[in-house]
Design a protein around this motif. Sequence first.
Motif: not given
Length: 387
Positions: A259, A285, A288, A292, A296, A381, A384
């Motif tokens: 992040y 992110d 990805q 966000l 999320d 979340f 991670r």
Amino acid sequence: MKKVLLLLLLTPALFFSCKHSDKKSNAPSGSDSLSAQVPDNYYLQYEGTIGNQPATMHVVKFGNTYDVNYAYNNEGQPIDLLFQKDSLLKNDSLFFTEFAPRSVQEDSSGTDAALHLVIRPDGITGLKLNSKNEQQQVQFHPKAGGSAFVPVGYMDSIRIPGFKKDTPTAFSSLVLLEPGTTPNHWFTALLKQYILGAQKPDSASLQTTLTQFGRSFIENFRDDIDTMKASDNEEEAPFSMMHYDQQISSNLIYNNHGYAVLSVGNYAYTGGAHGMYGQTMLCLDMQQQKALALSDVLKVDSATLQPILERQLRARYKIAPDKPLTDILFDERLALTDNFYFTTKGIGFIYQPYEVAAYAVGVVDVWVPYADLRPYLQPAFVQRMGI
């Protein structure tokens, strides 16, 4: 939170010496790619201590300017540093002060803490001094992990002679971070859309876009001055109409676990009683390759979240439970916002000047610790982030 106003204290002479200056660091730098030869312009994340408290610091150096913030690891709430001047103190240290809304400063004397820092790619040393001149040692070293970023910038200025009472001036300083690896078009498109206001982001590089953005501002100023000259109304022209200012700064406040939370401050003055400024937070992110949304991070409805924010607002701005929120806000309820950020210990919500309160209140920053949001955090979340 973010000190858009710290940009206002940059010495104008700096900009007038940077005519048509387009700059980008020529090698990736960041927490995961600290090369032996770090370029003049860089972003780095550091870890270390202030006094005996562990902390994390983020630094963006671009030319002679610095954008710096830090957070104590046990608190997690970012503290922005105001770069007071670019002249050197003893031992080549730079002078910063902590920036916070006056109403939420813990120091009852109203005096900001000062930091004298020697900032180098291989580490940061210095002192933090409170209003009583009590000192704490500051020591940081580069932090491993995180995503690599580089600053991309444009600086320009113009003076137009020939006026009797004043010399019209304008300057533009634009600095944004972008990933320091291969081109990330998704990231650049987000910056163009949310920071530079592009309706349909094109394929141009961020450097090209910033250059066009800054030059357009300078040319618009030139056109305004030409119009003033043509109308021969210099005697009636207010001083404020003759000095324009455009500034964008950026830094990360979190960079870990794939992040990156980017804080972007902006300021523009084109005449009138005062300039307009604000702070935009982009929670990204990097794995990805997307921005966000609040959903999320939190699974909570507005009816549940609103009183949590209002409780924290009262605590932060010292509003007693029996006092209405209109002591600070326009309305008796605090509206929700999508302009949020997060760090290791909580989530913050940013409101721009005039959004929920008067201009004099400034940017409203409501910080909510994860302890108050535990039932509503998204499981993915939590996993991670390791919270």
